[in-house]
Design a protein around this motif. Structure first.
Motif, PDB file in Angstrom:
ATOM      1  N   LEU A   1       0.838  -1.197   0.000  1.00 15.82           N
ATOM      2  CA  LEU A   1       0.000   0.000   0.000  1.00 15.82           C
ATOM      3  C   LEU A   1       0.874   1.249   0.000  1.00 15.82           C
ATOM      4  N   PRO A   2       1.047   1.902  -1.166  1.00 18.77           N
ATOM      5  CA  PRO A   2       1.717   3.205  -1.160  1.00 18.77           C
ATOM      6  C   PRO A   2       0.746   4.285  -0.695  1.00 18.77           C
ATOM      7  N   ILE A   3       1.216   5.172   0.176  1.00 20.60           N
ATOM      8  CA  ILE A   3       0.393   6.271   0.682  1.00 20.60           C
ATOM      9  C   ILE A   3       1.128   7.571   0.379  1.00 20.60           C
ATOM     10  N   THR A   4       0.447   8.518  -0.263  1.00 21.57           N
ATOM     11  CA  THR A   4       1.082   9.782  -0.634  1.00 21.57           C
ATOM     12  C   THR A   4       0.460  10.943   0.144  1.00 21.57           C
ATOM     13  N   PHE A   5       1.300  11.909   0.474  1.00 23.45           N
ATOM     14  CA  PHE A   5       0.905  13.123   1.192  1.00 23.45           C
ATOM     15  C   PHE A   5       1.504  14.302   0.429  1.00 23.45           C
ATOM     16  N   THR A   6       0.667  15.193  -0.062  1.00 26.07           N
ATOM     17  CA  THR A   6       1.125  16.298  -0.894  1.00 26.07           C
ATOM     18  C   THR A   6       0.944  17.616  -0.165  1.00 26.07           C
ATOM     19  N   GLY A   7       2.019  18.414  -0.117  1.00 29.10           N
ATOM     20  CA  GLY A   7       1.984  19.729   0.522  1.00 29.10           C
ATOM     21  C   GLY A   7       2.273  20.836  -0.463  1.00 29.10           C
ATOM     22  N   THR A   8       1.961  22.059  -0.068  1.00 25.66           N
ATOM     23  CA  THR A   8       2.157  23.202  -0.963  1.00 25.66           C
ATOM     24  C   THR A   8       3.569  23.758  -0.900  1.00 25.66           C
ATOM     25  N   GLY A   9       4.371  23.322   0.051  1.00 24.53           N
ATOM     26  CA  GLY A   9       5.746  23.787   0.172  1.00 24.53           C
ATOM     27  C   GLY A   9       6.675  22.603   0.314  1.00 24.53           C
ATOM     28  N   PRO A  10       7.955  22.849   0.545  1.00 34.60           N
ATOM     29  CA  PRO A  10       8.896  21.747   0.738  1.00 34.60           C
ATOM     30  C   PRO A  10       8.577  20.978   2.017  1.00 34.60           C
ATOM     31  N   LEU A  11       8.591  19.657   1.941  1.00 29.25           N
ATOM     32  CA  LEU A  11       8.288  18.798   3.082  1.00 29.25           C
ATOM     33  C   LEU A  11       9.556  18.099   3.545  1.00 29.25           C
ATOM     34  N   THR A  12       9.685  17.935   4.840  1.00 28.74           N
ATOM     35  CA  THR A  12      10.802  17.213   5.413  1.00 28.74           C
ATOM     36  C   THR A  12      10.272  16.148   6.358  1.00 28.74           C
ATOM     37  N   LEU A  13      11.011  15.067   6.518  1.00 28.07           N
ATOM     38  CA  LEU A  13      10.595  13.994   7.414  1.00 28.07           C
ATOM     39  C   LEU A  13      10.907  14.320   8.871  1.00 28.07           C
ATOM     40  N   ASP A  14      11.877  15.199   9.108  1.00 23.69           N
ATOM     41  CA  ASP A  14      12.177  15.600  10.479  1.00 23.69           C
ATOM     42  C   ASP A  14      10.976  16.320  11.078  1.00 23.69           C
ATOM     43  N   GLY A  15      10.534  15.862  12.246  1.00 22.95           N
ATOM     44  CA  GLY A  15       9.376  16.443  12.907  1.00 22.95           C
ATOM     45  C   GLY A  15       8.048  15.929  12.402  1.00 22.95           C
ATOM     46  N   ALA A  16       8.051  15.025  11.419  1.00 19.91           N
ATOM     47  CA  ALA A  16       6.810  14.487  10.848  1.00 19.91           C
ATOM     48  C   ALA A  16       6.495  13.120  11.456  1.00 19.91           C
ATOM     49  N   SER A  17       5.210  12.871  11.694  1.00 18.49           N
ATOM     50  CA  SER A  17       4.771  11.597  12.267  1.00 18.49           C
ATOM     51  C   SER A  17       3.534  11.101  11.531  1.00 18.49           C
ATOM     52  N   LEU A  18       3.524   9.831  11.169  1.00 14.43           N
ATOM     53  CA  LEU A  18       2.323   9.205  10.622  1.00 14.43           C
ATOM     54  C   LEU A  18       1.356   8.938  11.765  1.00 14.43           C
ATOM     55  N   VAL A  19       0.076   9.301  11.567  1.00 15.80           N
ATOM     56  CA  VAL A  19      -0.949   9.123  12.598  1.00 15.80           C
ATOM     57  C   VAL A  19      -2.105   8.325  12.011  1.00 15.80           C
ATOM     58  N   LEU A  20      -2.472   7.237  12.669  1.00 13.51           N
ATOM     59  CA  LEU A  20      -3.621   6.419  12.283  1.00 13.51           C
ATOM     60  C   LEU A  20      -4.726   6.628  13.312  1.00 13.51           C
ATOM     61  N   GLY A  21      -5.923   7.007  12.858  1.00  9.38           N
ATOM     62  CA  GLY A  21      -7.024   7.261  13.765  1.00  9.38           C
ATOM     63  C   GLY A  21      -7.356   8.739  13.829  1.00  9.38           C
ATOM     64  N   ALA A  22      -8.633   9.033  14.043  1.00 10.43           N
ATOM     65  CA  ALA A  22      -9.107  10.416  14.064  1.00 10.43           C
ATOM     66  C   ALA A  22      -8.848  11.056  15.423  1.00 10.43           C
ATOM     67  N   PRO A  23      -8.837  12.388  15.478  1.00 10.24           N
ATOM     68  CA  PRO A  23      -8.731  13.067  16.776  1.00 10.24           C
ATOM     69  C   PRO A  23      -9.853  12.613  17.717  1.00 10.24           C
ATOM     70  N   GLY A  24      -9.502  12.402  18.981  1.00  6.86           N
ATOM     71  CA  GLY A  24     -10.464  11.913  19.959  1.00  6.86           C
ATOM     72  C   GLY A  24     -10.502  10.399  20.058  1.00  6.86           C
ATOM     73  N   GLN A  25      -9.944   9.704  19.071  1.00  8.52           N
ATOM     74  CA  GLN A  25      -9.847   8.251  19.104  1.00  8.52           C
ATOM     75  C   GLN A  25      -8.454   7.844  19.593  1.00  8.52           C
ATOM     76  N   ALA A  26      -8.324   6.568  19.945  1.00  8.06           N
ATOM     77  CA  ALA A  26      -6.988   6.026  20.161  1.00  8.06           C
ATOM     78  C   ALA A  26      -6.227   6.132  18.843  1.00  8.06           C
ATOM     79  N   GLN A  27      -5.013   6.667  18.888  1.00 12.86           N
ATOM     80  CA  GLN A  27      -4.240   6.906  17.670  1.00 12.86           C
ATOM     81  C   GLN A  27      -2.902   6.185  17.732  1.00 12.86           C
ATOM     82  N   ALA A  28      -2.567   5.507  16.629  1.00 15.27           N
ATOM     83  CA  ALA A  28      -1.228   4.948  16.469  1.00 15.27           C
ATOM     84  C   ALA A  28      -0.345   6.030  15.858  1.00 15.27           C
ATOM     85  N   VAL A  29       0.901   6.131  16.336  1.00 13.85           N
ATOM     86  CA  VAL A  29       1.816   7.185  15.888  1.00 13.85           C
ATOM     87  C   VAL A  29       3.150   6.564  15.492  1.00 13.85           C
TER      88      VAL A  29
END
Length: 333
Positions: A149-177
């Motif tokens: 499963l490839p997952i893409t995330f597109t931003g309007t500016g330059p993106l860096t992996l430093d400080g970025a976290s994948l989050v599974l689950g909606a706000p208010g739910q238990a979330q995997a990080v």
């Protein structure tokens, strides 16, 4: 006498050949002296783009805004699905409007008999700002199966992996990080904890018998099909079993009132999801049944499952399900 002649203003053929050879050698020497980074003459050739690769689970990334690939090597769970995040790649968009992070993942349906009908919310958290993932037309895998499963995330500016976290689950739910680079949010796997029980053990109370198949303490959801999202600190015990009744012609109706779970702190809870079945002499067995028990504040220790005949006249049958490492899968308070 030789037939070769030399006219005024011309060179002999041998001299012409020697001069051409010397010129070629001089040209080759000058080309060798100027490497791709040499700016003393001509146009320097650009160096090829480099890919940065780190060991599994490390936080090494490419510089901010630079294209490259990082090995993530982490796993997270949500809704019965296991996400194995292999790599994260950053690249500028061809149209120059921004940049993209692409995650190479493998997704597995951990349920053996239950289909998962939808995806969790999937986003990258960048300094508190979510960037929603694009899964295309992919559907969750069938029970027990795994799909890339490839997952893409597109931003309007330059993106860096430093400080970025994948989050599974909606706000208010238990979330995997899953942190993708250095910094970012603390990792949370929401990994299920297997409860140690005797597989194949049968609990019999009066006319009703349950043969245990497996038991898990889950931190993501409290219902089948990936539904029933838990909130922060909640846990659910999932028990899978076959159910058999020894009944007369009138049969027997079975529901969640026949099941109870005693927690390590002594609290007793009933199931939030349980079978509702009618058992008859010609259909005495119901296979692959599931019961879910949802509660707050799970701990390591003994979880006691009890089964009682639906008429509640026979003594309950019990078995102990032992849990260790509960806090490792996510917050418990």
């Amino acid at each position: 006498m030789s037939s070769s002649t030399t006219t005024r203003g011309s060179r002999p053929r041998s001299a012409t050949t020697a001069l051409a050879l010397a010129t070629a050698l001089l040209t080759a020497g000058l080309a060798t002296a100027c490497g791709p980074d040499d700016t003393s003459g001509g146009t320097a050739k650009p160096l090829p783009a480099r890919t940065t690769t780190a060991a599994a689970g490390s936080t090494a990334t490419t510089p901010a805004g630079k294209p490259g690939t990082t090995t993530v090597g982490r796993t997270a769970y949500w809704g019965g699905l296991r996400f194995d995040i292999k790599t994260a790649a950053t690249a500028a968009n061809p149209d120059g409007t921004g940049s993209t992070i692409t995650l190479a993942t493998t997704v597995t349906n951990t349920f053996r008999t239950t289909p998962v009908t939808g995806w969790p919310d999937i986003a990258i958290d960048i300094a508190g700002t979510p960037l929603t993932g694009n899964l295309g037309t992919a559907a969750p895998p069938t029970p027990g199966a795994s799909n890339p499963l490839p997952i893409t995330f597109t931003g309007t500016g330059p993106l860096t992996l430093d400080g970025a976290s994948l989050v599974l689950g909606a706000p208010g739910q238990a979330q995997a990080v899953v942190p993708l680079g250095s910094g970012g949010r603390a990792p949370v796997t929401l990994a299920p904890v297997d409860l140690h029980a005797t597989a194949g053990a049968t609990l019999t109370s009066g006319r009703l018998g349950l043969t245990l198949k497996s038991a898990q303490l889950r931190a993501d959801v409290g219902g089948g099909n990936g539904s029933g999202a838990l909130t922060l600190g909640q846990r659910a015990v999932l028990v899978l079993f076959d159910m058999t009744g020894k009944v007369g012609p009138a049969g027997m109706a079975v529901d969640g009132t026949s099941l109870r779970l005693k927690l390590p702190d002594g609290q007793e809870v009933g199931p939030s999801v349980a079978p509702i079945e009618a058992i008859y002499p010609d259909r005495p067995t119901r296979q692959d049944q599931a019961a879910w028990f949802v509660f707050q504040g799970a701990t390591d220790g003994d979880y006691t499952l009890s089964v009682t005949d639906p008429d509640h006249t026979a003594p309950a049958a019990t078995t102990v399900l032992h849990a260790t490492g509960v806090a490792a899968s996510g917050p418990v308070n």
